[in-house]
Design a protein around this motif. Structure first.
Motif, PDB file in Angstrom:
ATOM      1  N   ARG A 285     -14.552   8.255   7.633  1.00  0.00           N
ATOM      2  CA  ARG A 285     -15.498   8.117   8.746  1.00  0.00           C
ATOM      3  C   ARG A 285     -16.889   8.661   8.409  1.00  0.00           C
ATOM      4  O   ARG A 285     -17.907   8.024   8.669  1.00  0.00           O
ATOM      5  N   ASP A 286     -16.928   9.882   7.804  1.00  0.00           N
ATOM      6  CA  ASP A 286     -18.218  10.580   7.647  1.00  0.00           C
ATOM      7  C   ASP A 286     -18.922  10.319   6.324  1.00  0.00           C
ATOM      8  O   ASP A 286     -20.121  10.534   6.211  1.00  0.00           O
ATOM      9  N   VAL A 287     -18.192   9.883   5.300  1.00  0.00           N
ATOM     10  CA  VAL A 287     -18.808   9.708   3.980  1.00  0.00           C
ATOM     11  C   VAL A 287     -18.758   8.248   3.526  1.00  0.00           C
ATOM     12  O   VAL A 287     -19.771   7.659   3.140  1.00  0.00           O
ATOM     13  N   LEU A 288     -17.547   7.660   3.613  1.00  0.00           N
ATOM     14  CA  LEU A 288     -17.365   6.302   3.088  1.00  0.00           C
ATOM     15  C   LEU A 288     -18.093   5.254   3.943  1.00  0.00           C
ATOM     16  O   LEU A 288     -18.781   4.367   3.413  1.00  0.00           O
ATOM     17  N   GLN A 289     -17.943   5.379   5.240  1.00  0.00           N
ATOM     18  CA  GLN A 289     -18.552   4.379   6.132  1.00  0.00           C
ATOM     19  C   GLN A 289     -20.084   4.320   5.964  1.00  0.00           C
ATOM     20  O   GLN A 289     -20.644   3.243   5.769  1.00  0.00           O
ATOM     21  N   PRO A 290     -20.812   5.494   5.998  1.00  0.00           N
ATOM     22  CA  PRO A 290     -22.264   5.412   5.793  1.00  0.00           C
ATOM     23  C   PRO A 290     -22.631   4.848   4.430  1.00  0.00           C
ATOM     24  O   PRO A 290     -23.643   4.153   4.285  1.00  0.00           O
ATOM     25  N   TYR A 291     -21.785   5.129   3.412  1.00  0.00           N
ATOM     26  CA  TYR A 291     -22.070   4.659   2.058  1.00  0.00           C
ATOM     27  C   TYR A 291     -21.906   3.143   1.972  1.00  0.00           C
ATOM     28  O   TYR A 291     -22.774   2.435   1.438  1.00  0.00           O
ATOM     29  N   VAL A 292     -20.813   2.653   2.558  1.00  0.00           N
ATOM     30  CA  VAL A 292     -20.498   1.217   2.451  1.00  0.00           C
ATOM     31  C   VAL A 292     -21.398   0.400   3.379  1.00  0.00           C
ATOM     32  O   VAL A 292     -21.987  -0.605   2.965  1.00  0.00           O
ATOM     33  N   GLN A 293     -21.549   0.821   4.613  1.00  0.00           N
ATOM     34  CA  GLN A 293     -22.252  -0.020   5.601  1.00  0.00           C
ATOM     35  C   GLN A 293     -23.753   0.233   5.665  1.00  0.00           C
ATOM     36  O   GLN A 293     -24.515  -0.639   6.033  1.00  0.00           O
ATOM     37  N   GLU A 294     -24.175   1.493   5.307  1.00  0.00           N
ATOM     38  CA  GLU A 294     -25.610   1.784   5.433  1.00  0.00           C
ATOM     39  C   GLU A 294     -26.255   2.158   4.100  1.00  0.00           C
ATOM     40  O   GLU A 294     -27.462   2.422   4.042  1.00  0.00           O
ATOM     41  N   GLY A 295     -25.450   2.238   3.055  1.00  0.00           N
ATOM     42  CA  GLY A 295     -25.971   2.585   1.730  1.00  0.00           C
ATOM     43  C   GLY A 295     -26.423   4.030   1.626  1.00  0.00           C
ATOM     44  O   GLY A 295     -27.211   4.392   0.753  1.00  0.00           O
ATOM     45  N   LYS A 296     -25.972   4.884   2.534  1.00  0.00           N
ATOM     46  CA  LYS A 296     -26.398   6.299   2.508  1.00  0.00           C
ATOM     47  C   LYS A 296     -25.399   7.139   1.708  1.00  0.00           C
ATOM     48  O   LYS A 296     -24.194   7.016   1.924  1.00  0.00           O
ATOM     49  N   ASN A 297     -25.955   8.002   0.821  1.00  0.00           N
ATOM     50  CA  ASN A 297     -25.077   8.867   0.028  1.00  0.00           C
ATOM     51  C   ASN A 297     -24.844  10.185   0.777  1.00  0.00           C
ATOM     52  O   ASN A 297     -25.736  11.037   0.842  1.00  0.00           O
ATOM     53  N   LYS A 298     -23.655  10.318   1.336  1.00  0.00           N
ATOM     54  CA  LYS A 298     -23.368  11.562   2.071  1.00  0.00           C
ATOM     55  C   LYS A 298     -22.200  12.319   1.451  1.00  0.00           C
ATOM     56  O   LYS A 298     -21.492  13.058   2.127  1.00  0.00           O
ATOM     57  N   PHE A 299     -22.041  12.136   0.132  1.00  0.00           N
ATOM     58  CA  PHE A 299     -20.919  12.809  -0.546  1.00  0.00           C
ATOM     59  C   PHE A 299     -21.086  14.335  -0.557  1.00  0.00           C
ATOM     60  O   PHE A 299     -20.127  15.057  -0.729  1.00  0.00           O
ATOM     61  N   TYR A 300     -22.345  14.800  -0.384  1.00  0.00           N
ATOM     62  CA  TYR A 300     -22.574  16.247  -0.349  1.00  0.00           C
ATOM     63  C   TYR A 300     -21.833  16.910   0.820  1.00  0.00           C
ATOM     64  O   TYR A 300     -21.636  18.123   0.846  1.00  0.00           O
ATOM     65  N   LYS A 301     -21.388  16.094   1.775  1.00  0.00           N
ATOM     66  CA  LYS A 301     -20.690  16.653   2.940  1.00  0.00           C
ATOM     67  C   LYS A 301     -19.263  17.109   2.623  1.00  0.00           C
ATOM     68  O   LYS A 301     -18.656  17.832   3.413  1.00  0.00           O
ATOM     69  N   LEU A 302     -18.757  16.656   1.487  1.00  0.00           N
ATOM     70  CA  LEU A 302     -17.338  16.918   1.182  1.00  0.00           C
ATOM     71  C   LEU A 302     -16.953  18.406   1.154  1.00  0.00           C
ATOM     72  O   LEU A 302     -15.973  18.797   1.791  1.00  0.00           O
ATOM     73  N   PRO A 303     -17.712  19.293   0.444  1.00  0.00           N
ATOM     74  CA  PRO A 303     -17.223  20.678   0.313  1.00  0.00           C
ATOM     75  C   PRO A 303     -17.262  21.489   1.612  1.00  0.00           C
ATOM     76  O   PRO A 303     -16.404  22.339   1.818  1.00  0.00           O
ATOM     77  N   VAL A 304     -18.253  21.263   2.464  1.00  0.00           N
ATOM     78  CA  VAL A 304     -18.347  22.123   3.651  1.00  0.00           C
ATOM     79  C   VAL A 304     -18.115  21.341   4.942  1.00  0.00           C
ATOM     80  O   VAL A 304     -17.196  21.644   5.722  1.00  0.00           O
ATOM     81  N   SER A 305     -18.926  20.326   5.141  1.00  0.00           N
ATOM     82  CA  SER A 305     -18.907  19.643   6.434  1.00  0.00           C
ATOM     83  C   SER A 305     -17.553  18.978   6.719  1.00  0.00           C
ATOM     84  O   SER A 305     -16.975  19.158   7.790  1.00  0.00           O
ATOM     85  N   VAL A 306     -17.052  18.206   5.741  1.00  0.00           N
ATOM     86  CA  VAL A 306     -15.781  17.496   5.968  1.00  0.00           C
ATOM     87  C   VAL A 306     -14.626  18.502   6.076  1.00  0.00           C
ATOM     88  O   VAL A 306     -13.739  18.355   6.922  1.00  0.00           O
ATOM     89  N   VAL A 307     -14.680  19.555   5.240  1.00  0.00           N
ATOM     90  CA  VAL A 307     -13.623  20.582   5.324  1.00  0.00           C
ATOM     91  C   VAL A 307     -13.665  21.245   6.698  1.00  0.00           C
ATOM     92  O   VAL A 307     -12.630  21.473   7.332  1.00  0.00           O
ATOM     93  N   ASN A 308     -14.882  21.520   7.168  1.00  0.00           N
ATOM     94  CA  ASN A 308     -14.996  22.204   8.459  1.00  0.00           C
ATOM     95  C   ASN A 308     -14.624  21.301   9.639  1.00  0.00           C
ATOM     96  O   ASN A 308     -14.287  21.787  10.712  1.00  0.00           O
ATOM     97  N   THR A 309     -14.689  20.002   9.456  1.00  0.00           N
ATOM     98  CA  THR A 309     -14.224  19.100  10.527  1.00  0.00           C
ATOM     99  C   THR A 309     -12.699  18.975  10.460  1.00  0.00           C
ATOM    100  O   THR A 309     -12.054  18.725  11.478  1.00  0.00           O
TER     101      THR A 309
END
Ligand code: NAP
Length: 540
Positions: A285-309
């Motif tokens: 939801r938070d990383v793959l979708q923006p990357y695939v549909q909007e071309g946004k690189n949000k992989f930096y969210k993996l260590p903190v943001s995604v873990v905290n969600t």
């Protein structure tokens, strides 16, 4: 003094030595210095039934450690009970240090005493095996099982003595041999009394003393008198003996150190499974979708943001899984109309693991709180803030204040803190020392009522987080609903079911069943009129 081979000293030579009143053997020292409770310098065979046991009041009030001014262990007083150790490895060294510190005179039997003597406290006698086993009545066998047979040459000297088996098998050895190490030792030395003890205590704990690590020492033997002698030694060394019965229990005692948190295996796997599932879902939801549909690189969210969600989802679902089996058990009892039928095995196991599941929930909730504190420290957060400020200047907006968002956040944070605080209370009361200080009703109030309050607070915390997001189309990434909507499923079922059981018709029937009423029974059953008595039913 190091590297020397010491001759055995005569225990009876000291003027302070006490004699056993039954057989005249050495029992310990006089009351004004070091006292020992049992006579350990004689074998049970020599001693007969005359073990000398002094009263509790005769125990010294100060530590048994005698340390010289230079910090080394002082010589034991002459006449101190003599104990033998076969083997000069790690365990033997720690055991010797502990025994000397507890006031025993120690003689170590080694195949090569010259080489190993320097590793022992200076007051320990290190000598050849034959010499070491000559005078003590209690011999610790600190060698591995595969070397037991190499000691068979000592059979004659060991006859009638107590052999303490301290060995631990490896997992493979434990599966391979049907008889325990202690039973094997007993079969090699049929004229000796074998006692299994000290195997659960590590060499480190022995050396550091009982303040570090587990204090319980399970003991088993076929000879109650020998078991008693070793139990008193365990006491004297500052540990707690735990009688495990006959030598047939040795296999069970040897299996103890092989266990690795058995009660935690299923709950830990459950928590891990939930974490992986929620992490994958949040990643999509938070990383793959923006990357695939909007071309946004949000992989930096993996260590903190995604873990905290992910962490609060795991904590919340785990907490609901603590209360779900109780609800299922109550439903089963209602449906069967009796409490005298066994629950299915899976439910039984689930009920038994509630404490561990609850503690893991607390652990994840605490991590979530810590991660949340760290969120503003991230560089990405600072950039977002600056970008927002620039955007605000560019669009000429001087004041941003959304009243609804402000309230939502205030309530959301407050509920989260309250839920975590209540969970901490649950975790603290599940510690054995605290739980032991509560009576059954207090414990059940904290675990059952406060636990349910924690579940309700967590649900409100989640709902205020979600607010109206479940109804906004933009929140459905790849048609996947927001994560919090998924987490709400089980807790809401538990809360609704608990509410349902509060209805008079279910509550009274459940109370009757828990006091022994059966649907198919011919016996008529009336609940007591007193509502307090009605409440005193056994709860699942
Ligand atoms: P270790 O350091 O390897 O010592 C074993 C000793 O056995 C050797 O130093 C050796 O002493 C002696 N030994 C006697 N006959 C032998 C032979 N034929 N071949 C080889 N060695 C022989 O092992 P450890 O850690 O002290 O463990 C000893 C026993 O204590 C084991 O049964 C172990 O399961 C048990 N244990 C250990 C711990 C621990 O934390 N280490 C904890 C609980 C129980 P000499 O060369 O002087 O004869």
């Amino acid at each position: 003094m190091q590297g020397r081979v010491y001759p055995s000293s005569s225990a009876a030579s000291s003027p302070e030595t006490l004699l056993c009143t039954d057989c005249g053997s050495v029992a310990g020292e006089s009351a004004h210095s070091q006292l020992f409770i049992v006579c350990v310098t004689i074998s049970p065979a020599e001693h007969g039934s005359g073990t000398r046991v002094l009263g509790e009041m005769d125990k010294p009030l100060i530590s048994r450690h005698r340390v010289d001014s230079d910090g080394s262990l002082a010589e034991p007083p002459s006449g101190a009970p003599k104990v033998g150790i076969l083997g000069s490895g790690d365990f033997a060294r720690s055991l010797a240090t502990r025994l000397v510190g507890s006031g025993f005179s120690v003689v170590v039997g080694s195949r090569n005493p010259k080489r190993t003597a320097g590793l022992f406290p200076s007051s320990t006698q290190v000598t050849f095996q034959e010499e070491a086993v000559r005078s003590p009545g209690v011999i610790f066998v600190a060698v591995f099982r595969e070397h037991y047979s190499s000691l068979c040459g000592l059979s004659d000297q060991l006859a009638g003595k107590i052999l303490v088996d301290v060995s631990n098998p490896t997992e493979q050895e434990h599966l391979q041999h049907r008889e325990s190490n202690a039973e094997y030792l007993a079969s090699l030395f049929p004229t000796c009394t074998v006692v299994k003890a000290f195997n659960v205590i590590s060499a480190w704990t022995l050396q550091a003393g009982p303040r570090d690590g587990n204090r319980q020492v399970p003991i088993c033997s076929d000879q109650p008198e020998a078991k008693h002698i070793i139990s008193e030694m365990v006491h004297a060394m500052g540990f707690m003996p735990l009688d495990m019965g006959s030598l047939a229990s040795a296999r069970e005692v040897e299996a103890m150190p092989l266990r690795l948190l058995p009660a935690w295996k299923v709950p830990a796997l459950l928590a891990l499974g939930l974490f992986v599932c929620f992490f994958a879902y949040n990643f999509i939801r938070d990383v793959l979708q923006p990357y695939v549909q909007e071309g946004k690189n949000k992989f930096y969210k993996l260590p903190v943001s995604v873990v905290n969600t992910t962490l609060p989802c795991v904590a919340y679902v785990l907490l609901s899984l603590v209360y779900l089996p109780g609800v299922l058990a109550a439903a089963l009892q209602l449906q069967r109309g009796t409490k005298y039928r066994r629950f299915p095995d899976w439910l039984d196991h689930w009920l038994q693991h509630r404490k561990q599941i609850g503690l893991l929930s607390f652990f994840c909730a605490t991590l979530h709180a810590l991660y949340s504190f760290c969120l503003p420290l991230r560089r990405s957060h600072r950039y977002d803030l600056v970008n927002l400020a620039v955007k605000q200047v560019l669009t000429n907006k001087s004041h941003i204040w959304v009243e609804e968002e402000v309230w939502r956040m205030e309530i959301y944070l407050s509920l989260g803190v309250l839920a975590l605080g209540t969970l901490s209370l649950l975790a603290i009361t599940s510690l054995p020392s605290i739980a032991n200080s509560l009576n059954w009703r207090e414990f059940s109030f904290v675990q059952s009522t406060l636990g349910f309050v924690a579940l309700v607070l967590s649900t409100l915390h989640t709902l205020t987080y979600g607010w109206t997001r479940a109804f906004e189309e933009s929140r459905y990434k790849f048609y996947l609903p927001p994560t919090f909507t998924l987490t709400l499923l089980v807790p809401c079922v538990v809360i609704l079911a608990k509410g349902l059981f509060l209805l008079r018709c279910f509550r009274l029937r459940l109370a009757k069943i828990r006091r022994g009423w059966e649907k198919d029974s011919a016996v008529k059953f009336m609940l007591p009129n007193d509502s307090i008595l009605t409440e005193k039913t056994s709860h699942v």
